[in-house]
Scaffold this motif. Structure first.
Motif, PDB file in Angstrom:
ATOM      1  N   LEU A   3       0.902  -1.227  -0.013  1.00 15.18           N
ATOM      2  CA  LEU A   3      -0.020  -0.045  -0.002  1.00 15.18           C
ATOM      3  C   LEU A   3       0.831   1.168   0.093  1.00 15.18           C
ATOM      4  O   LEU A   3       0.412   2.313  -0.699  1.00 15.18           O
ATOM      5  N   SER A   4       2.098   1.362   0.710  1.00 14.55           N
ATOM      6  CA  SER A   4       2.777   2.466   0.639  1.00 14.55           C
ATOM      7  C   SER A   4       3.603   2.547  -0.606  1.00 14.55           C
ATOM      8  O   SER A   4       3.333   3.763  -1.201  1.00 14.55           O
ATOM      9  N   ARG A   5       3.837   1.560  -1.500  1.00 18.19           N
ATOM     10  CA  ARG A   5       4.518   1.548  -2.725  1.00 18.19           C
ATOM     11  C   ARG A   5       3.179   2.234  -3.602  1.00 18.19           C
ATOM     12  O   ARG A   5       3.481   3.183  -4.528  1.00 18.19           O
ATOM     13  N   ASP A   6       1.896   1.591  -3.425  1.00 24.19           N
ATOM     14  CA  ASP A   6       0.793   2.211  -4.152  1.00 24.19           C
ATOM     15  C   ASP A   6       0.420   3.953  -4.046  1.00 24.19           C
ATOM     16  O   ASP A   6       0.208   4.630  -4.748  1.00 24.19           O
ATOM     17  N   ALA A   7       0.649   4.007  -2.892  1.00 22.20           N
ATOM     18  CA  ALA A   7       0.509   5.594  -2.348  1.00 22.20           C
ATOM     19  C   ALA A   7       1.535   6.512  -3.045  1.00 22.20           C
ATOM     20  O   ALA A   7       1.282   7.618  -3.581  1.00 22.20           O
ATOM     21  N   VAL A   8       2.775   5.886  -3.079  1.00 21.92           N
ATOM     22  CA  VAL A   8       3.946   6.667  -3.805  1.00 21.92           C
ATOM     23  C   VAL A   8       3.418   6.866  -5.434  1.00 21.92           C
ATOM     24  O   VAL A   8       3.555   8.007  -5.934  1.00 21.92           O
ATOM     25  N   ALA A   9       3.321   6.015  -5.989  1.00 20.64           N
ATOM     26  CA  ALA A   9       2.776   5.886  -7.374  1.00 20.64           C
ATOM     27  C   ALA A   9       1.582   6.883  -7.527  1.00 20.64           C
ATOM     28  O   ALA A   9       1.352   7.560  -8.482  1.00 20.64           O
ATOM     29  N   LEU A  10       0.714   6.858  -6.677  1.00 21.90           N
ATOM     30  CA  LEU A  10      -0.816   8.001  -6.696  1.00 21.90           C
ATOM     31  C   LEU A  10      -0.062   9.371  -6.369  1.00 21.90           C
ATOM     32  O   LEU A  10      -0.410  10.067  -7.189  1.00 21.90           O
ATOM     33  N   ASP A  11       0.774   9.380  -5.576  1.00 19.31           N
ATOM     34  CA  ASP A  11       1.463  10.919  -5.309  1.00 19.31           C
ATOM     35  C   ASP A  11       2.094  11.274  -6.700  1.00 19.31           C
ATOM     36  O   ASP A  11       2.102  12.479  -6.965  1.00 19.31           O
ATOM     37  N   ASP A  12       2.874  10.288  -7.255  1.00 18.86           N
ATOM     38  CA  ASP A  12       3.657  10.824  -8.371  1.00 18.86           C
ATOM     39  C   ASP A  12       2.552  11.127  -9.555  1.00 18.86           C
ATOM     40  O   ASP A  12       2.783  12.275 -10.204  1.00 18.86           O
ATOM     41  N   LYS A  13       1.521  10.437  -9.676  1.00 20.72           N
ATOM     42  CA  LYS A  13       0.512  10.792 -10.493  1.00 20.72           C
ATOM     43  C   LYS A  13      -0.227  12.122 -10.393  1.00 20.72           C
ATOM     44  O   LYS A  13      -0.485  13.043 -11.124  1.00 20.72           O
TER      45      LYS A  13
END
Length: 141
Positions: free
Chosen positions: A112-122
């Motif tokens: 979930l932390s990795r997913d949150a980083v990807a969302l933040d980047d987008k």
């Protein structure tokens, strides 16, 4: 459990199913299901055969809710409840089950932390697009 009210202790005051439902956010039907499914031991009854919950019942329900919120399956929750009911001879088995669940939870938190980083980047990408900054090339938008 949402209420800041003190829990009933020992053989003292008890709570009705409606009061427990309000405190836990569980429906009457879910509380009855938990009992039928063996997730909670048979709840004490009043002389009118109404369920009467003790402090220990509420503490156990609170722990079950944490297990559910962290993604433990009903089958594993049922297994844990059976082990708990069997007494201290099952402590090692209960510990193993909880350690396994905690490791799985840690893996999900990491994902979930990795997913949150990807969302933040987008999100950053689209915020730059809305501003006058030239967007970086990051693949499909």
């Amino acid at each position: 459990m949402s209420s800041g009210q003190p829990l009933p202790q020992g053989r003292g005051p008890t709570l009705t199913i409606a009061q427990v439902a309000e405190r836990t956010g569980l429906s009457h039907d879910t509380l009855r299901y938990y009992e039928r499914a063996g997730l909670i031991e048979r709840v004490g009854r009043s002389t009118g055969n109404q369920r009467r919950y003790q402090a220990a019942d509420l503490a156990w329900l609170e722990f079950l809710l944490r297990l559910r919120e962290t993604g433990m399956s009903v089958a594993d929750m049922r297994r844990f409840a059976r082990l708990r009911a069997a007494g201290n001879v099952t402590v090692a088995d209960r510990l193993a089950l909880l350690r396994t669940h905690r490791a799985e939870l840690a893996d999900r938190i990491e994902a979930l932390s990795r997913d949150a980083v990807a969302l933040d980047d987008k999100i950053d990408h689209y915020e730059r697009l809305l501003g006058d900054e030239p967007p970086e090339t990051d693949g499909p938008t």
